[in-house]
Design a protein around this motif. Structure first.
Motif, PDB file in Angstrom:
ATOM      1  N   THR A 230       0.846  -1.182   0.000  1.00  0.00           N
ATOM      2  CA  THR A 230       0.000   0.000   0.000  1.00  0.00           C
ATOM      3  C   THR A 230       0.889   1.243   0.000  1.00  0.00           C
ATOM      4  O   THR A 230       2.100   1.164   0.257  1.00  0.00           O
ATOM      5  N   ARG A 231       0.272   2.396  -0.253  1.00  0.00           N
ATOM      6  CA  ARG A 231       1.023   3.655  -0.231  1.00  0.00           C
ATOM      7  C   ARG A 231       1.668   3.879   1.141  1.00  0.00           C
ATOM      8  O   ARG A 231       2.841   4.263   1.237  1.00  0.00           O
ATOM      9  N   GLU A 232       0.894   3.644   2.204  1.00  0.00           N
ATOM     10  CA  GLU A 232       1.421   3.847   3.563  1.00  0.00           C
ATOM     11  C   GLU A 232       2.593   2.912   3.838  1.00  0.00           C
ATOM     12  O   GLU A 232       3.586   3.310   4.458  1.00  0.00           O
ATOM     13  N   GLN A 233       2.497   1.665   3.376  1.00  0.00           N
ATOM     14  CA  GLN A 233       3.594   0.725   3.570  1.00  0.00           C
ATOM     15  C   GLN A 233       4.847   1.179   2.829  1.00  0.00           C
ATOM     16  O   GLN A 233       5.962   1.056   3.355  1.00  0.00           O
TER      17      GLN A 233
ATOM     18  N   MET B 265       5.684   4.263   2.118  1.00  0.00           N
ATOM     19  CA  MET B 265       6.212   5.429   2.835  1.00  0.00           C
ATOM     20  C   MET B 265       7.019   5.002   4.060  1.00  0.00           C
ATOM     21  O   MET B 265       8.148   5.452   4.263  1.00  0.00           O
ATOM     22  N   ASN B 266       6.437   4.128   4.873  1.00  0.00           N
ATOM     23  CA  ASN B 266       7.048   3.787   6.166  1.00  0.00           C
ATOM     24  C   ASN B 266       8.049   2.641   6.091  1.00  0.00           C
ATOM     25  O   ASN B 266       9.077   2.663   6.783  1.00  0.00           O
ATOM     26  N   ASP B 267       7.746   1.631   5.257  1.00  0.00           N
ATOM     27  CA  ASP B 267       8.558   0.417   5.254  1.00  0.00           C
ATOM     28  C   ASP B 267       9.610   0.388   4.155  1.00  0.00           C
ATOM     29  O   ASP B 267      10.489  -0.474   4.166  1.00  0.00           O
TER      30      ASP B 267
END
Length: 261
Positions: A208-211, A213-215
């Motif tokens: 995902t987009r959030e993954q 960004m963070n991972d």
């Protein structure tokens, strides 16, 4: 304004890190040539802003960094319009994310041309004038990827490693002429280039987009913060000072601790 009377050429400078370089140089009084693609009205607004900041001149070149003849013409036009290039910042760059067996050949060629070969062409054209003046600053925007690698970025990592090697060679050749050549290697800076690669990375890694960004993007930066364009530009300004005259051939990391690991 310690750069009053100096001329700076910054490739890939209509947005992101490149525009931050241009603004920082103008704030120190330099005449500036900006280069890149984008909305004509927005670019003109930035150009006018640079002149208002510096009290000098600012011009725009639409030269395509994948075309050597246009690059040489840009350097020559800069000399005619603003004076010979004193400060050259090679910042133009593009990105594509894909597994190597699926990596489009045309994307490989474009990334090598714009991220690496364009710096060769600008330096080749600008260095004789710097040598003649016995002063010059060449700053290449490399990347943490000039020092380490990430999957799915074969062309970009190759180009940035090559840029680091080019920088060292130029530093040695120019060492007795008052000309320094250095790399600045940022970690992830929140720029249009980074934002645009998120969908490809989502696809390549099934995230995902959030993954992403963070991972992915911030996973390697111990500070867990993006580097800012202004922070990168401030390092470039320091490299233009007399205090940095003996810094040459260096690859200076500004990556939140990424390459310390």
């Amino acid at each position: 304004m310690f750069l009053k009377g100096k001329t700076a050429l910054v490739t890939g400078s209509t947005s992101g890190i490149g525009l931050a370089y241009a603004k920082a140089l103008a704030a120190e009084g330099a005449n500036v040539l900006i280069n890149g693609f984008g909305d004509a009205a927005a670019i003109e607004q930035e150009r006018q802003g640079l002149e208002a900041t510096s009290g000098g001149k600012a011009v725009y070149s639409a030269a395509d960094m994948s075309k050597p003849d246009e690059i040489v013409a840009m350097v020559e036009d800069c000399a005619k319009t603003l004076g010979g290039v004193d400060i050259l910042i090679n910042n133009a760059g593009i990105q594509h994310v894909a597994p190597i067996e699926e990596f489009p050949v045309e994307k490989w060629d474009a990334i090598i041309a714009i991220n690496l070969s364009s710096a060769f062409h600008t330096i080749r054209a600008a260095l004789p004038g710097m040598k003649a003046k016995k002063w010059g600053r060449i700053i290449n925007t490399a990347s943490a990827h000039s020092l380490t690698a990430s999957p799915f970025k074969s062309a970009y990592v190759t180009a940035k490693h090559g840029l680091a090697g080019l920088t060292k060679t130029v530093a040695l050749e120019a060492a007795t002429f008052g000309v320094t050549a250095n790399c600045i290697s940022p970690g992830y800076v929140w720029t249009p280039l980074v934002e645009k690669q998120i969908p490809d990375t989502m696809k390549a890694r099934n995230m995902t987009r959030e993954q992403v960004m963070n991972d992915v993007l911030l996973a390697g930066q111990p500070t867990k913060q993006f580097v800012t364009s202004e922070q990168v530009a401030s390092l470039a300004i320091y490299l233009c000072t007399d205090g940095a005259a003996q810094i040459t051939g260096a690859n200076l990391s500004i990556d939140g601790g990424w390459t310390a690991a």
